[in-house]
Scaffold this motif. Sequence first.
Motif, PDB file in Angstrom:
ATOM      1  N   ALA A  77     -36.203  49.417 -37.049  1.00 25.75           N
ATOM      2  CA  ALA A  77     -36.797  48.425 -36.141  1.00 25.75           C
ATOM      3  C   ALA A  77     -37.757  49.094 -35.176  1.00 25.75           C
ATOM      4  CB  ALA A  77     -35.678  47.698 -35.377  1.00 25.75           C
ATOM      5  N   PHE A  78     -37.440  50.322 -34.756  1.00 26.65           N
ATOM      6  CA  PHE A  78     -38.348  51.077 -33.889  1.00 26.65           C
ATOM      7  C   PHE A  78     -39.648  51.394 -34.622  1.00 26.65           C
ATOM      8  CE2 PHE A  78     -35.336  51.543 -30.586  1.00 26.65           C
ATOM      9  CZ  PHE A  78     -35.987  52.131 -29.495  1.00 26.65           C
ATOM     10  N   LEU A  79     -39.526  51.770 -35.908  1.00 30.59           N
ATOM     11  CA  LEU A  79     -40.708  52.138 -36.672  1.00 30.59           C
ATOM     12  C   LEU A  79     -41.668  50.963 -36.845  1.00 30.59           C
ATOM     13  CD1 LEU A  79     -39.129  54.438 -39.406  1.00 30.59           C
ATOM     14  CD2 LEU A  79     -40.522  55.128 -37.442  1.00 30.59           C
ATOM     15  N   ILE A  80     -41.100  49.763 -36.925  1.00 28.59           N
ATOM     16  CA  ILE A  80     -41.969  48.585 -37.048  1.00 28.59           C
ATOM     17  C   ILE A  80     -42.151  47.896 -35.701  1.00 28.59           C
ATOM     18  CG2 ILE A  80     -41.340  48.202 -39.463  1.00 28.59           C
ATOM     19  CD1 ILE A  80     -39.484  45.987 -38.531  1.00 28.59           C
ATOM     20  N   GLN A  81     -41.662  48.602 -34.643  1.00 31.59           N
ATOM     21  CA  GLN A  81     -41.866  48.154 -33.257  1.00 31.59           C
ATOM     22  C   GLN A  81     -41.213  46.800 -32.958  1.00 31.59           C
ATOM     23  OE1 GLN A  81     -46.093  48.367 -32.472  1.00 31.59           O
ATOM     24  NE2 GLN A  81     -46.081  50.601 -32.355  1.00 31.59           N
ATOM     25  N   ASN A  82     -40.054  46.555 -33.565  1.00 30.20           N
ATOM     26  CA  ASN A  82     -39.288  45.347 -33.241  1.00 30.20           C
ATOM     27  C   ASN A  82     -38.149  45.749 -32.303  1.00 30.20           C
ATOM     28  OD1 ASN A  82     -37.547  43.049 -33.279  1.00 30.20           O
ATOM     29  ND2 ASN A  82     -38.576  42.378 -35.147  1.00 30.20           N
ATOM     30  N   TYR A  83     -38.519  45.962 -31.050  1.00 28.36           N
ATOM     31  CA  TYR A  83     -37.557  46.466 -30.080  1.00 28.36           C
ATOM     32  C   TYR A  83     -36.534  45.410 -29.669  1.00 28.36           C
ATOM     33  CZ  TYR A  83     -41.451  49.734 -29.856  1.00 28.36           C
ATOM     34  OH  TYR A  83     -42.441  50.607 -30.188  1.00 28.36           O
ATOM     35  N   GLU A  84     -36.914  44.174 -29.707  1.00 28.98           N
ATOM     36  CA  GLU A  84     -35.993  43.092 -29.342  1.00 28.98           C
ATOM     37  C   GLU A  84     -34.784  43.071 -30.271  1.00 28.98           C
ATOM     38  OE1 GLU A  84     -36.012  38.290 -29.801  1.00 28.98           O
ATOM     39  OE2 GLU A  84     -37.804  39.210 -28.947  1.00 28.98           O
ATOM     40  N   GLU A  85     -35.034  43.172 -31.580  1.00 28.09           N
ATOM     41  CA  GLU A  85     -33.959  43.191 -32.573  1.00 28.09           C
ATOM     42  C   GLU A  85     -33.032  44.374 -32.335  1.00 28.09           C
ATOM     43  OE1 GLU A  85     -31.888  42.199 -36.237  1.00 28.09           O
ATOM     44  OE2 GLU A  85     -33.238  41.097 -34.917  1.00 28.09           O
ATOM     45  N   ALA A  86     -33.612  45.541 -32.121  1.00 32.81           N
ATOM     46  CA  ALA A  86     -32.812  46.752 -31.917  1.00 32.81           C
ATOM     47  C   ALA A  86     -31.919  46.621 -30.691  1.00 32.81           C
ATOM     48  CB  ALA A  86     -33.745  47.958 -31.766  1.00 32.81           C
ATOM     49  N   ALA A  87     -32.468  46.112 -29.601  1.00 27.87           N
ATOM     50  CA  ALA A  87     -31.710  46.004 -28.350  1.00 27.87           C
ATOM     51  C   ALA A  87     -30.563  45.004 -28.469  1.00 27.87           C
ATOM     52  CB  ALA A  87     -32.649  45.608 -27.211  1.00 27.87           C
ATOM     53  N   ILE A  88     -30.840  43.826 -29.014  1.00 29.21           N
ATOM     54  CA  ILE A  88     -29.827  42.765 -29.090  1.00 29.21           C
ATOM     55  C   ILE A  88     -28.686  43.152 -30.019  1.00 29.21           C
ATOM     56  CG2 ILE A  88     -29.387  40.402 -29.859  1.00 29.21           C
ATOM     57  CD1 ILE A  88     -32.146  39.644 -28.844  1.00 29.21           C
ATOM     58  N   VAL A  89     -29.018  43.712 -31.195  1.00 29.96           N
ATOM     59  CA  VAL A  89     -27.983  44.084 -32.165  1.00 29.96           C
ATOM     60  C   VAL A  89     -27.047  45.148 -31.587  1.00 29.96           C
ATOM     61  CG1 VAL A  89     -27.573  45.241 -34.369  1.00 29.96           C
ATOM     62  CG2 VAL A  89     -29.254  43.407 -34.218  1.00 29.96           C
ATOM     63  N   THR A  90     -27.630  46.178 -30.966  1.00 27.83           N
ATOM     64  CA  THR A  90     -26.778  47.246 -30.424  1.00 27.83           C
ATOM     65  C   THR A  90     -25.915  46.755 -29.274  1.00 27.83           C
ATOM     66  OG1 THR A  90     -28.626  47.953 -29.011  1.00 27.83           O
ATOM     67  CG2 THR A  90     -28.328  49.103 -31.119  1.00 27.83           C
ATOM     68  N   PHE A  91     -26.486  45.908 -28.394  1.00 27.51           N
ATOM     69  CA  PHE A  91     -25.710  45.402 -27.259  1.00 27.51           C
ATOM     70  C   PHE A  91     -24.519  44.569 -27.723  1.00 27.51           C
ATOM     71  CE2 PHE A  91     -24.890  41.742 -24.463  1.00 27.51           C
ATOM     72  CZ  PHE A  91     -24.336  42.405 -23.376  1.00 27.51           C
ATOM     73  N   LEU A  92     -24.736  43.622 -28.618  1.00 28.15           N
ATOM     74  CA  LEU A  92     -23.660  42.751 -29.059  1.00 28.15           C
ATOM     75  C   LEU A  92     -22.624  43.508 -29.886  1.00 28.15           C
ATOM     76  CD1 LEU A  92     -25.598  39.469 -29.869  1.00 28.15           C
ATOM     77  CD2 LEU A  92     -24.090  39.919 -27.946  1.00 28.15           C
ATOM     78  N   PHE A  93     -23.075  44.504 -30.624  1.00 24.93           N
ATOM     79  CA  PHE A  93     -22.149  45.335 -31.382  1.00 24.93           C
ATOM     80  C   PHE A  93     -21.192  46.062 -30.431  1.00 24.93           C
ATOM     81  CE2 PHE A  93     -20.879  49.150 -33.706  1.00 24.93           C
ATOM     82  CZ  PHE A  93     -20.541  48.618 -34.939  1.00 24.93           C
ATOM     83  N   LEU A  94     -21.724  46.633 -29.376  1.00 27.38           N
ATOM     84  CA  LEU A  94     -20.899  47.347 -28.398  1.00 27.38           C
ATOM     85  C   LEU A  94     -20.023  46.392 -27.597  1.00 27.38           C
ATOM     86  CD1 LEU A  94     -23.426  49.974 -26.984  1.00 27.38           C
ATOM     87  CD2 LEU A  94     -21.530  50.373 -28.567  1.00 27.38           C
ATOM     88  N   PHE A  95     -20.566  45.219 -27.265  1.00 29.67           N
ATOM     89  CA  PHE A  95     -19.809  44.268 -26.451  1.00 29.67           C
ATOM     90  C   PHE A  95     -18.587  43.749 -27.215  1.00 29.67           C
ATOM     91  CE2 PHE A  95     -18.982  39.983 -24.728  1.00 29.67           C
ATOM     92  CZ  PHE A  95     -18.716  40.339 -23.405  1.00 29.67           C
ATOM     93  N   GLY A  96     -18.725  43.512 -28.502  1.00 30.31           N
ATOM     94  CA  GLY A  96     -17.593  43.068 -29.307  1.00 30.31           C
ATOM     95  C   GLY A  96     -16.486  44.111 -29.327  1.00 30.31           C
ATOM     96  N   HIS A  97     -16.875  45.373 -29.451  1.00 27.03           N
ATOM     97  CA  HIS A  97     -15.898  46.461 -29.433  1.00 27.03           C
ATOM     98  C   HIS A  97     -15.213  46.553 -28.076  1.00 27.03           C
ATOM     99  CE1 HIS A  97     -14.549  50.701 -29.100  1.00 27.03           C
ATOM    100  NE2 HIS A  97     -14.249  50.528 -30.379  1.00 27.03           N
ATOM    101  N   PHE A  98     -15.966  46.393 -26.999  1.00 32.22           N
ATOM    102  CA  PHE A  98     -15.407  46.451 -25.645  1.00 32.22           C
ATOM    103  C   PHE A  98     -14.357  45.356 -25.436  1.00 32.22           C
ATOM    104  CE2 PHE A  98     -15.762  44.135 -21.591  1.00 32.22           C
ATOM    105  CZ  PHE A  98     -15.153  45.048 -20.742  1.00 32.22           C
ATOM    106  N   LEU A  99     -14.656  44.150 -25.881  1.00 32.71           N
ATOM    107  CA  LEU A  99     -13.747  43.021 -25.693  1.00 32.71           C
ATOM    108  C   LEU A  99     -12.422  43.264 -26.397  1.00 32.71           C
ATOM    109  CD1 LEU A  99     -13.399  40.091 -24.633  1.00 32.71           C
ATOM    110  CD2 LEU A  99     -14.172  39.334 -26.871  1.00 32.71           C
ATOM    111  N   GLU A 100     -12.477  43.734 -27.617  1.00 38.35           N
ATOM    112  CA  GLU A 100     -11.246  43.969 -28.368  1.00 38.35           C
ATOM    113  C   GLU A 100     -10.392  45.049 -27.702  1.00 38.35           C
ATOM    114  OE1 GLU A 100      -9.760  45.172 -32.853  1.00 38.35           O
ATOM    115  OE2 GLU A 100     -11.848  45.451 -32.271  1.00 38.35           O
ATOM    116  N   GLN A 101     -11.011  46.165 -27.320  1.00 37.04           N
ATOM    117  CA  GLN A 101     -10.264  47.255 -26.704  1.00 37.04           C
ATOM    118  C   GLN A 101      -9.646  46.839 -25.375  1.00 37.04           C
ATOM    119  OE1 GLN A 101      -9.489  50.245 -28.048  1.00 37.04           O
ATOM    120  NE2 GLN A 101     -10.383  49.304 -29.874  1.00 37.04           N
ATOM    121  N   ARG A 102     -10.369  46.059 -24.622  1.00 37.50           N
ATOM    122  CA  ARG A 102      -9.876  45.639 -23.303  1.00 37.50           C
ATOM    123  C   ARG A 102      -8.615  44.793 -23.419  1.00 37.50           C
ATOM    124  NH1 ARG A 102     -10.511  41.280 -19.869  1.00 37.50           N
ATOM    125  NH2 ARG A 102     -10.510  41.786 -17.649  1.00 37.50           N
TER     126      ARG A 102
END
Length: 636
Positions: A77-102
Motif C-alpha cells: 500500500a505504501f508503494l502505491i501510496q495508499n496510506y489510508e488503507e495501510a493506517a486503517i488496517v493496522t489500527f483495527l488489527f491492533l485494536f482487536g487484539h487489545f480488546l481480547e487481551q484486556r
Amino acid sequence: MQHYILSKKNQMTLISGVLIGLGFFSHFILENVRISEWSLIIASIFGVAPIAIQAYQAIKVKVVSIDLLVTIAVIGAFLIQNYEEAAIVTFLFLFGHFLEQRTLNQTRSAIKELTEMAPESALRQMEDGEFEEVDVEDVDEGEVLLVKTGAKVPVDGTIISGEGHINEASITGESVPANKTVGSEVFAGTILENGTIQIRADRVGEDTTFGKIIELVEEAQDSKSEAERFIDRFAKYYTPIVLVLAFVVWVFSQNIELAITILVLGCPGALVIGVPVSNVAGIGNGARNGVLLKGSEVIHDFSRVDTIVFDKTGTLTVGNPTVAETEFYGKGGTEVLGYLASVERESDHPLAKAVLQQIGETTLSTVEGTEVVKGGGIVANVNGHRLAIGNVALMEKEHAVFSKKAQKDVERFEKNGNSLVLTAVDGELKILMGIRDQVRLGVKEDLQELKKLGVKNLVVLSGDNQGTVDAVARELGLTEAHGHMLPEDKSAHIEKLQRAGQIVAFVGDGVNDSPSLALADIGIAMGNGTDVAIETSDVVLMNSDFSRLPHALGLAKATALNMKQNIIIAVGVVLVLLASVFFSEWMNMSIGMLVHEGSILVVIFNGMRLLNYRLQGKRILKKTKTNSTSEAAHTA
C-alpha cells in the motif's frame, strides 16, 4: 528493541488512532492534503511496527501468520501510496487484539483471591490444656482446635465440644447458617457466627474442602485451552497461497505493479476488521445492557450452549431468607406476634431475624426464664404465658395441641421447601411460619426465554436440602434438581454433562461456585457475587440482574452469526477480486481498491447492527424495573 515496541503496543495503537483521526480531519475539514498524508503515513508506521515484529517472530518458528500478510500488504500500500488503507488496517488489527487481551486478563487473579480467603491461623490445644495461636500449616490431623465467635474454621473437622451457628456460604453457597452441635462436621473457610466450639482436625492443608476448591479452580483453568481462531486457521493456508501467487505472477509477468495489486487486493482487510467489529459491537451492547462478555472466544462458545446449570442461592433465589408463608390458629394473633417478637429479639439466629423483619413494629413485653432447647428452639415466659418457639420436635416435646388443619399446613409448608418456625402459647399452637429464600421475580419467564433460544436442559445444583431444591425446581420448571452438593460434587456433575456431549454453562455467585464457573464451557457470574466468582467467570451479569441472562445468550448467538457473516463477506470479496484480476478485463487497481474499501464498510456497518440488538427489550426493561422495585420493597 523488539520487546520494547511490543510492550508499548497499546500506546502505539492509541497514537495510531489519534493520527488517523487527525488525517481525516485535515483532509475533509482543513483541506490540507499534506498534513493528512503525513498523519496517515506516521499512523501506518506506528501500526505496522508491532505487527511486523510479530510476523518476524512467527517466521523464526516456521509459522506463516496473518501478521506477515498484513505487513507485506501495508508495504505494498505504501508503494502505491495508499496510506489510508495501510493506517486503517493496522489500527483495527491492533485494536482487536487489545480488546481480547484486556477482557481475558481479568481472570488471572482468581487463584490469588481464593488463596487470600483461606484461613491463616488456628488456636491449637497444647500439652498443658491451654490454646495457642499457630499457623494453619502447622496443624496436624487429630489435634484439638478452638474456634471462637466470628472466627474462620481453620480445617475440616468434627465438633467435640460446644455448639453454634456456622455460615457455610463459602462451601455450600447457602445463606442460612447451619446449627452445629457435638459430632457435626465443619469445613475450613466457614465462619462461626455465634458460640464457641472445639474441633478435632480431620483434614488439613490441601486436603480440606476449601483446599480442594482452590485445586479445582486451578485444574479447570488449566484444562480450558483457548480455541484456535478461525482467522489463524484461515491464514495458515491463505497467507502462503497469496504470497506464492504474487511471487509467481511477478516471475512470469515481470509486472511488479500487478504483483503488488494481488498482494493489496488479497489482503483480507475486511476479514481482519470484520471479526473485531462484531466483537466490539457485541461486547458494547452487552455492557450497555448489564452484561460483560469476556472476549470473542467466550461469545463463540456461549452461542453454542445447550445446557445451563444454576446454583440456587443468590442466583435463582434472592439469597436473603424471609417469611414466605404464615398461618394463624385461634384468637389473639396480634398479641401473640408481640410475644413472639419479644422473645426473638433476644436471639441471634438467622431465622429469628427473618421473623422480626416480618412482624415489624409491635408491642413488646418482658421476657423471663428463657431456655434454649438444643436442636429445637426457645422456651420462655411472657406476661404469665409459656411460649415455645421452634420446630416440630420442640412442639412435640411441649405437647402442643395441633388441629387437623395445622397438621396439613405443616406438611404443606415442608413440601414447599420451608424452614418451619412454630409458636405455641400455653401448649396451644398459635402461629406457623414458613421461612425460605425467595425465588427471584421474573426468573420463570427468563428460563422460558432461554428455552426459546435453544437451551434444552436447565439444571439446579445446590448445597441446600433436596426438598427445598425440588420445590424450587417444580416452581421454575427445571429439568434436573440436585441437593446436598459440595463444590466437588457440582464440578463432577458438570464434567458428567460434558462427557455426555453437552455444551454447559454454569451460573453462580459464590466462592464455592468458582470451580464450577472455571470448569464449565461458559462460567456466568452474578455481578453482586464474590470477586473470585466474577474473575473466574466468562460472562458477568452486572447488578445480579438475572433478566439479563436471556439477553446475554441471544446477544452471543447474534454476535457469533454476525462474525460468520462478516467472514463470508470478507473472504467472498477477496476471492472475487483475485479472480477478477485474472479473468476479467475491467478489473484494475482503482476498481479493486474501491470494492475493497466497500467491503470494509459493509462489514463495519453489519457489525454495528449489533449495537441495537434487543431481545424483547421493552419487556425486559419493564420487568427489570419491576423486579428492582419489588425486591427493594420486599427487603424493606
